[in-house]
Design an enzyme around this catalytic site. Sequence first.
Site, PDB file in Angstrom:
ATOM      1  N   GLY A  76     -18.588  36.178  33.275  1.00  0.00           N
ATOM      2  CA  GLY A  76     -17.171  36.204  33.640  1.00  0.00           C
ATOM      3  C   GLY A  76     -16.472  37.442  33.105  1.00  0.00           C
ATOM      4  N   THR A  77     -16.825  37.842  31.903  1.00  0.00           N
ATOM      5  CA  THR A  77     -16.185  39.001  31.284  1.00  0.00           C
ATOM      6  C   THR A  77     -16.427  40.261  32.123  1.00  0.00           C
ATOM      7  OG1 THR A  77     -16.507  37.984  29.120  1.00  0.00           O
ATOM      8  CG2 THR A  77     -16.056  40.340  29.134  1.00  0.00           C
ATOM      9  N   ASN A 158      -8.276  28.199  29.605  1.00  0.00           N
ATOM     10  CA  ASN A 158      -9.450  27.636  28.931  1.00  0.00           C
ATOM     11  C   ASN A 158      -9.079  26.734  27.761  1.00  0.00           C
ATOM     12  OD1 ASN A 158      -8.743  30.481  28.343  1.00  0.00           O
ATOM     13  ND2 ASN A 158     -10.000  30.156  26.528  1.00  0.00           N
ATOM     14  N   GLN A 186     -12.578  28.920  34.491  1.00  0.00           N
ATOM     15  CA  GLN A 186     -12.450  27.499  34.134  1.00  0.00           C
ATOM     16  C   GLN A 186     -12.132  26.616  35.328  1.00  0.00           C
ATOM     17  OE1 GLN A 186     -13.311  26.165  31.367  1.00  0.00           O
ATOM     18  NE2 GLN A 186     -13.429  27.947  30.027  1.00  0.00           N
ATOM     19  N   SER A 206     -17.994  32.195  36.196  1.00  0.00           N
ATOM     20  CA  SER A 206     -19.102  32.322  35.245  1.00  0.00           C
ATOM     21  C   SER A 206     -20.013  31.104  35.338  1.00  0.00           C
ATOM     22  CB  SER A 206     -18.514  32.438  33.835  1.00  0.00           C
ATOM     23  OG  SER A 206     -19.548  32.406  32.885  1.00  0.00           O
ATOM     24  N   GLY A 207     -21.324  31.349  35.407  1.00  0.00           N
ATOM     25  CA  GLY A 207     -22.283  30.262  35.612  1.00  0.00           C
ATOM     26  C   GLY A 207     -22.261  29.194  34.543  1.00  0.00           C
ATOM     27  N   HIS A 208     -22.155  29.626  33.269  1.00  0.00           N
ATOM     28  CA  HIS A 208     -22.376  28.641  32.200  1.00  0.00           C
ATOM     29  C   HIS A 208     -21.240  27.646  32.016  1.00  0.00           C
ATOM     30  CE1 HIS A 208     -20.184  30.469  28.578  1.00  0.00           C
ATOM     31  NE2 HIS A 208     -20.095  31.448  29.451  1.00  0.00           N
ATOM     32  N   THR A 244     -31.105  45.413  38.529  1.00  0.00           N
ATOM     33  CA  THR A 244     -31.942  44.403  39.192  1.00  0.00           C
ATOM     34  C   THR A 244     -31.367  43.012  38.953  1.00  0.00           C
ATOM     35  OG1 THR A 244     -33.845  45.825  38.874  1.00  0.00           O
ATOM     36  CG2 THR A 244     -34.304  43.510  39.372  1.00  0.00           C
ATOM     37  N   CYS A 332     -10.636  31.347  12.160  1.00  0.00           N
ATOM     38  CA  CYS A 332     -10.537  31.947  10.830  1.00  0.00           C
ATOM     39  C   CYS A 332     -10.687  33.457  10.947  1.00  0.00           C
ATOM     40  CB  CYS A 332     -11.648  31.378   9.957  1.00  0.00           C
ATOM     41  SG  CYS A 332     -11.277  31.547   8.231  1.00  0.00           S
TER      42      CYS A 332
HETATM   43  N1  PLP Z   1     -12.425  33.703  31.260  1.00  0.00           N
HETATM   44  C1  PLP Z   1     -12.216  32.461  30.829  1.00  0.00           C
HETATM   45  C2  PLP Z   1     -10.972  31.729  31.236  1.00  0.00           C
HETATM   46  C3  PLP Z   1     -13.145  31.845  29.985  1.00  0.00           C
HETATM   47  O1  PLP Z   1     -12.931  30.604  29.536  1.00  0.00           O
HETATM   48  C4  PLP Z   1     -14.302  32.574  29.621  1.00  0.00           C
HETATM   49  C5  PLP Z   1     -15.285  31.982  28.688  1.00  0.00           C
HETATM   50  O2  PLP Z   1     -14.937  31.176  27.833  1.00  0.00           O
HETATM   51  C6  PLP Z   1     -14.480  33.862  30.135  1.00  0.00           C
HETATM   52  C7  PLP Z   1     -13.519  34.401  30.950  1.00  0.00           C
HETATM   53  C8  PLP Z   1     -15.684  34.679  29.783  1.00  0.00           C
HETATM   54  O3  PLP Z   1     -16.811  34.252  30.516  1.00  0.00           O
HETATM   55  P1  PLP Z   1     -18.268  34.716  30.046  1.00  0.00           P
HETATM   56  O4  PLP Z   1     -18.590  33.952  28.828  1.00  0.00           O
HETATM   57  O5  PLP Z   1     -19.164  34.361  31.195  1.00  0.00           O
HETATM   58  O6  PLP Z   1     -18.198  36.179  29.835  1.00  0.00           O
END
Ligand code: PLP
Length: 393
Positions: A76-77, A158, A186, A206-208, A244, A332
């Site tokens: 996602g980033t 999130n 999300q 994002s897949g995870h 790839t 923290c």
């Molecule tokens: N954007 C949101 C709203 C998220 O909650 C997250 C991950 O927590 C991300 C972006 C980042 O995704 P990734 O971990 O796949 O880089």
Amino acid sequence: MSADTNKVVYMDNNATSQVAREVLDAMMEYLTDSYGNPSSMYTFGGLVGGAVATARKQVADLLGCTPEEITFTSCGTESDSTAILSALRTYPDKRHVITTRVEHPAVKSLCDNLEILTGQKHKVTRLKVDSEGMLDMAEYEAALSDDTAIVSVMWANNETGVIYPVEEMARMAKARGILFHTDAVQAVGKIPINLKDLDIDFLSLSGHKLHAPKGVGVLYIKKGTLFVPFLTGGHQEHGRRGGTENVASIVGLGKACELAGLKMDEENTRVRAMRDRLEEGLLSSVPKSMLNGHKTSRLPNTANISFEYVEGEAILLHMNRYNICASSGSACTSGSLEPSHVLRAMGVPFTAAHGSIRFSLSVYNTEEEVDFVLDKMPAIIASLRKMSPFWQE
Ligand code: PLP
């Protein structure tokens, strides 16, 4: 499902989610026998390329767009950065970005760095939110300008699960000729999304977060939207993203999207009902507890609850004794416990922001797990409050 049986009670699905068994099964072929490069000319590679094409179609079907509009990325980033940087490179004379004060660090840090690295030549407007986490649309409208290159607003938050009116915001941006990106990391898989008739130019996922593996993501790029790649290299992904392809994970993400489409009703009924029962149970059984975020404009799986006069990280440690996994809204940093930027933007009082816990459920949670958490939490909070110098019965 207790400390005795050692079963994990996982209520941290906004952090990451369990890979679905069906997803793993779909991936195995591409981690073992079918290891060819999807770009190769021979049949052995071509078959793998076909699997990537199937996954592209599965993702597109979930989002209501065409496969050609889907570009696979690493996370996602990466998708967030690619979208925003593409807009800035497409319109180098436009030096203004609009975002919100509650974005994930994937967008927040990029915008912060943009101002710093360009010596404030780029300006970022960070829209305010109210105490429920909602945006002021009049402030947004006033911020749109001829100098704005892109608007980036998350579909759902999130930490609180608050859902933003991105369809309307994209329409307003489009009317001014401004590109619109949404971080839907999300939202995808939790609420229905149909991009077909929307003015959204870029969307990240994002897949995870939806039961696919970590390390795979997608950037949706609307047909006709001008685009400058971030990762250049080979001609993969129609020249939009070099490197790839992570074939097995892409296949897994495709399968996860297919499953998400099938389980959307369950997410919005059974998961929502469990979340509501957990939330209402905690708010009624623990004195001085409060919900953070909008009551209804919210993801069906997320409940962010503050327990006043206790420290979030201490709560998590006690929950950990029962193998209950959730997140805290304070982190923290440099020796001091700093509440999250999201809760601070919402003006959540200091004594409550520190004691916030995010519970995020999934289709894999059960009613028994909700009972277990409801049973344990009041005593955990009461025992911590006994140690708090600020707490008075
Ligand atoms: N954007 C949101 C709203 C998220 O909650 C997250 C991950 O927590 C991300 C972006 C980042 O995704 P990734 O971990 O796949 O880089």
